[in-house]
Design a protein around this motif. Structure first.
Motif, PDB file in Angstrom:
ATOM      1  N   SER A 176       0.830  -1.198   0.000  1.00  0.00           N
ATOM      2  CA  SER A 176       0.000   0.000   0.000  1.00  0.00           C
ATOM      3  C   SER A 176       0.867   1.252   0.000  1.00  0.00           C
ATOM      4  N   GLY A 177       0.565   2.169  -0.902  1.00  0.00           N
ATOM      5  CA  GLY A 177       1.349   3.399  -0.989  1.00  0.00           C
ATOM      6  C   GLY A 177       1.134   4.313   0.208  1.00  0.00           C
ATOM      7  N   PHE A 178      -0.064   4.312   0.794  1.00  0.00           N
ATOM      8  CA  PHE A 178      -0.335   5.161   1.950  1.00  0.00           C
ATOM      9  C   PHE A 178       0.479   4.708   3.156  1.00  0.00           C
ATOM     10  N   ALA A 179       0.522   3.372   3.375  1.00  0.00           N
ATOM     11  CA  ALA A 179       1.297   2.856   4.506  1.00  0.00           C
ATOM     12  C   ALA A 179       2.783   3.132   4.317  1.00  0.00           C
ATOM     13  N   THR A 180       3.280   2.910   3.107  1.00  0.00           N
ATOM     14  CA  THR A 180       4.699   3.154   2.845  1.00  0.00           C
ATOM     15  C   THR A 180       5.038   4.632   3.000  1.00  0.00           C
ATOM     16  N   LEU A 181       4.152   5.503   2.541  1.00  0.00           N
ATOM     17  CA  LEU A 181       4.392   6.938   2.665  1.00  0.00           C
ATOM     18  C   LEU A 181       4.404   7.363   4.131  1.00  0.00           C
ATOM     19  N   ALA A 182       3.502   6.785   4.933  1.00  0.00           N
ATOM     20  CA  ALA A 182       3.483   7.110   6.362  1.00  0.00           C
ATOM     21  C   ALA A 182       4.755   6.639   7.054  1.00  0.00           C
ATOM     22  N   ILE A 183       5.182   5.420   6.737  1.00  0.00           N
ATOM     23  CA  ILE A 183       6.419   4.902   7.343  1.00  0.00           C
ATOM     24  C   ILE A 183       7.621   5.728   6.901  1.00  0.00           C
ATOM     25  N   GLY A 184       7.644   6.126   5.638  1.00  0.00           N
ATOM     26  CA  GLY A 184       8.763   6.934   5.155  1.00  0.00           C
ATOM     27  C   GLY A 184       8.825   8.296   5.839  1.00  0.00           C
ATOM     28  N   LEU A 185       7.651   8.935   5.991  1.00  0.00           N
ATOM     29  CA  LEU A 185       7.641  10.236   6.671  1.00  0.00           C
ATOM     30  C   LEU A 185       8.066  10.109   8.125  1.00  0.00           C
ATOM     31  N   ALA A 186       7.622   9.016   8.766  1.00  0.00           N
ATOM     32  CA  ALA A 186       8.024   8.797  10.160  1.00  0.00           C
ATOM     33  C   ALA A 186       9.529   8.575  10.250  1.00  0.00           C
ATOM     34  N   SER A 187      10.091   7.805   9.316  1.00  0.00           N
ATOM     35  CA  SER A 187      11.540   7.552   9.323  1.00  0.00           C
ATOM     36  C   SER A 187      12.321   8.835   9.081  1.00  0.00           C
ATOM     37  N   ILE A 188      11.838   9.664   8.186  1.00  0.00           N
ATOM     38  CA  ILE A 188      12.514  10.933   7.917  1.00  0.00           C
ATOM     39  C   ILE A 188      12.463  11.839   9.150  1.00  0.00           C
ATOM     40  N   ALA A 189      11.313  11.838   9.814  1.00  0.00           N
ATOM     41  CA  ALA A 189      11.192  12.657  11.033  1.00  0.00           C
ATOM     42  C   ALA A 189      12.150  12.181  12.109  1.00  0.00           C
ATOM     43  N   ILE A 190      12.285  10.847  12.252  1.00  0.00           N
ATOM     44  CA  ILE A 190      13.212  10.306  13.263  1.00  0.00           C
ATOM     45  C   ILE A 190      14.646  10.680  12.907  1.00  0.00           C
ATOM     46  N   CYS A 191      15.003  10.586  11.640  1.00  0.00           N
ATOM     47  CA  CYS A 191      16.367  10.945  11.225  1.00  0.00           C
ATOM     48  C   CYS A 191      16.642  12.430  11.494  1.00  0.00           C
ATOM     49  N   CYS A 192      15.666  13.263  11.227  1.00  0.00           N
ATOM     50  CA  CYS A 192      15.841  14.687  11.511  1.00  0.00           C
ATOM     51  C   CYS A 192      15.986  14.936  13.014  1.00  0.00           C
ATOM     52  N   TRP A 193      15.245  14.184  13.817  1.00  0.00           N
ATOM     53  CA  TRP A 193      15.353  14.347  15.280  1.00  0.00           C
ATOM     54  C   TRP A 193      16.739  13.939  15.764  1.00  0.00           C
ATOM     55  N   PHE A 194      17.287  12.799  15.207  1.00  0.00           N
ATOM     56  CA  PHE A 194      18.636  12.377  15.585  1.00  0.00           C
ATOM     57  C   PHE A 194      19.664  13.429  15.181  1.00  0.00           C
ATOM     58  N   THR A 195      19.477  14.038  14.022  1.00  0.00           N
ATOM     59  CA  THR A 195      20.398  15.087  13.586  1.00  0.00           C
ATOM     60  C   THR A 195      20.339  16.287  14.521  1.00  0.00           C
ATOM     61  N   TYR A 196      19.141  16.644  14.904  1.00  0.00           N
ATOM     62  CA  TYR A 196      18.973  17.790  15.806  1.00  0.00           C
ATOM     63  C   TYR A 196      19.619  17.524  17.166  1.00  0.00           C
ATOM     64  N   MET A 197      19.417  16.275  17.655  1.00  0.00           N
ATOM     65  CA  MET A 197      19.978  15.951  18.973  1.00  0.00           C
ATOM     66  C   MET A 197      21.496  15.801  18.924  1.00  0.00           C
ATOM     67  N   GLY A 198      22.053  15.355  17.818  1.00  0.00           N
ATOM     68  CA  GLY A 198      23.493  15.114  17.755  1.00  0.00           C
ATOM     69  C   GLY A 198      24.292  16.316  17.315  1.00  0.00           C
ATOM     70  N   PHE A 199      23.622  17.374  16.863  1.00  0.00           N
ATOM     71  CA  PHE A 199      24.358  18.550  16.395  1.00  0.00           C
ATOM     72  C   PHE A 199      24.664  19.483  17.570  1.00  0.00           C
ATOM     73  N   ASP A 200      25.961  19.810  17.688  1.00  0.00           N
ATOM     74  CA  ASP A 200      26.425  20.707  18.770  1.00  0.00           C
ATOM     75  C   ASP A 200      27.246  21.824  18.134  1.00  0.00           C
ATOM     76  N   PRO A 201      26.710  23.042  18.069  1.00  0.00           N
ATOM     77  CA  PRO A 201      27.437  24.140  17.411  1.00  0.00           C
ATOM     78  C   PRO A 201      28.756  24.486  18.082  1.00  0.00           C
ATOM     79  N   SER A 202      28.872  24.206  19.416  1.00  0.00           N
ATOM     80  CA  SER A 202      30.097  24.574  20.138  1.00  0.00           C
ATOM     81  C   SER A 202      31.250  23.653  19.816  1.00  0.00           C
ATOM     82  N   ASP A 203      30.918  22.450  19.322  1.00  0.00           N
ATOM     83  CA  ASP A 203      31.968  21.484  19.003  1.00  0.00           C
ATOM     84  C   ASP A 203      32.395  21.692  17.552  1.00  0.00           C
TER      85      ASP A 203
END
Length: 333
Positions: A24-51
């Protein structure tokens, strides 16, 4: 003494539709958006401007790269299918499967995809100039209704199934015409003259088929059924179904049309005169029988009977008004 060995051609496997089982394209699209959101959250948490470490920065940006790959994979695999539409998928040159269900689907992004319409198509073939079973050139056209039943065969067995349908429909129409005469009168005349109808010699080496007793002009459903069988046999290898075939145009070719029309008119006149003569003879016979029943024929000698028969036939067969003549004398004066 050497013998020549002819090897048979290798048998090639035919393609056939098999289910792709797309996600199903709807399920795959939802999973993809969720995965992208998680990746963006990991990037936000791991980015440290002072380092200021370059390695630390690459580690922090790696989820963004993963998110981009996920987005490309999701978007590339999404496909929308309309009703009566199929999706044929190939993976690195190998046939994977076909999806027939309409809707929003996701397939392997590495698949090469090709949409095939399974809607009804109408093909107008001709008018073609073809020789009938007797050898007379005629102009004939047909309207053919067809659709793709097996999408894999239609796509993979031929380079262009639409061109194949057009060419084979014309071939089937020509083949059907070569077996049937335009009019049975032409066949009967050729047989009386001891001629071999044109096309029979060519067919004799192929299938020994005789000229059909069904004419194109008067055959009706029998001619249509013969045309359908001829075209369907040619379309079966590519998964195309022929639903209907109708003759849309049928006439003698222009170079012989005038002569054939005059010939048909003459044949009709001869047939009508033959019927009139047959009826006149029957009437004369009935008249003589009635005279015999009433004992009126005894007074007539054979010569008078012959004169009466001749007069009756002239009256009944003639195409003009008869002027009566009263004979007051005798036949012998």
């Amino acid at each position: 003494m050497s013998a020549t060995v002819i090897s048979a051609a290798p048998v090639r496997g035919a393609f056939a539709d098999r289910e792709l089982n797309a996600v199903s394209g709807f399920a795959t699209l939802a999973i993809g958006l969720a995965s992208i959101a998680i990746c963006c959250w990991f990037t936000y948490m791991g980015f440290d401007p002072s380092d200021g470490s370059l390695v630390r920065a690459w580690i922090a940006l790696s989820p963004i790269i993963v998110a981009a790959v996920i987005a490309i994979g999701v978007l590339k695999g999404l496909v929308v299918l309309q009703p009566n539409e199929s999706l044929v998928c190939l993976l690195f040159g190998s046939y994977v499967g076909t999806e027939h269900r309409p809707g929003f689907w996701w397939v392997n992004p590495f698949n090469s995809k090709r949409k095939i319409s399974r809607r009804l198509e109408t093909l107008e073939s001709g008018p073609l100039k073809v020789n009938d079973a007797v050898g007379n050139p005629i102009d004939i056209g047909a309207v053919i209704v067809w659709r793709v039943e097996d999408a894999a065969k239609a796509l993979l067995e031929v380079s262009s199934y639409a061109s194949y349908v057009k060419a084979q429909s014309e071939t089937g129409l020509r083949r059907m015409v070569s077996v049937h005469p335009y009019d049975l009168v032409e066949t009967e005349e050729a047989e009386r003259q001891g001629e071999t109808p044109a096309g029979e010699t060519a067919r004799a080496s192929h299938d020994r088929a005789a000229v059909s007793t069904v004419s194109l002009r008067d055959g009706g459903d029998a001619v249509i059924e013969a045309l359908l069988q001829e075209i369907r046999a040619r379309m079966e290898p590519i998964g195309v179904s022929v639903l209907e075939a109708r003759i849309s145009h049928l006439a003698y070719s222009s170079e012989i049309a005038g002569a054939m029309l005059r010939k048909q008119a003459a044949s009709a006149v001869v047939a009508a005169r033959r019927m009139i003569v047959r009826g006149a003879v029957s009437i004369v016979e009935d008249a003589l029988n009635e005279l015999d029943k009433k004992k009126l024929a005894d007074a007539l000698d054979p010569e008078r009977k012959a004169a009466m028969i001749s007069n009756l036939l002239v009256v009944l067969v003639g195409d003009r008004e008869v002027t009566p003549v009263i004979n007051t004398g005798t036949l012998y004066s």
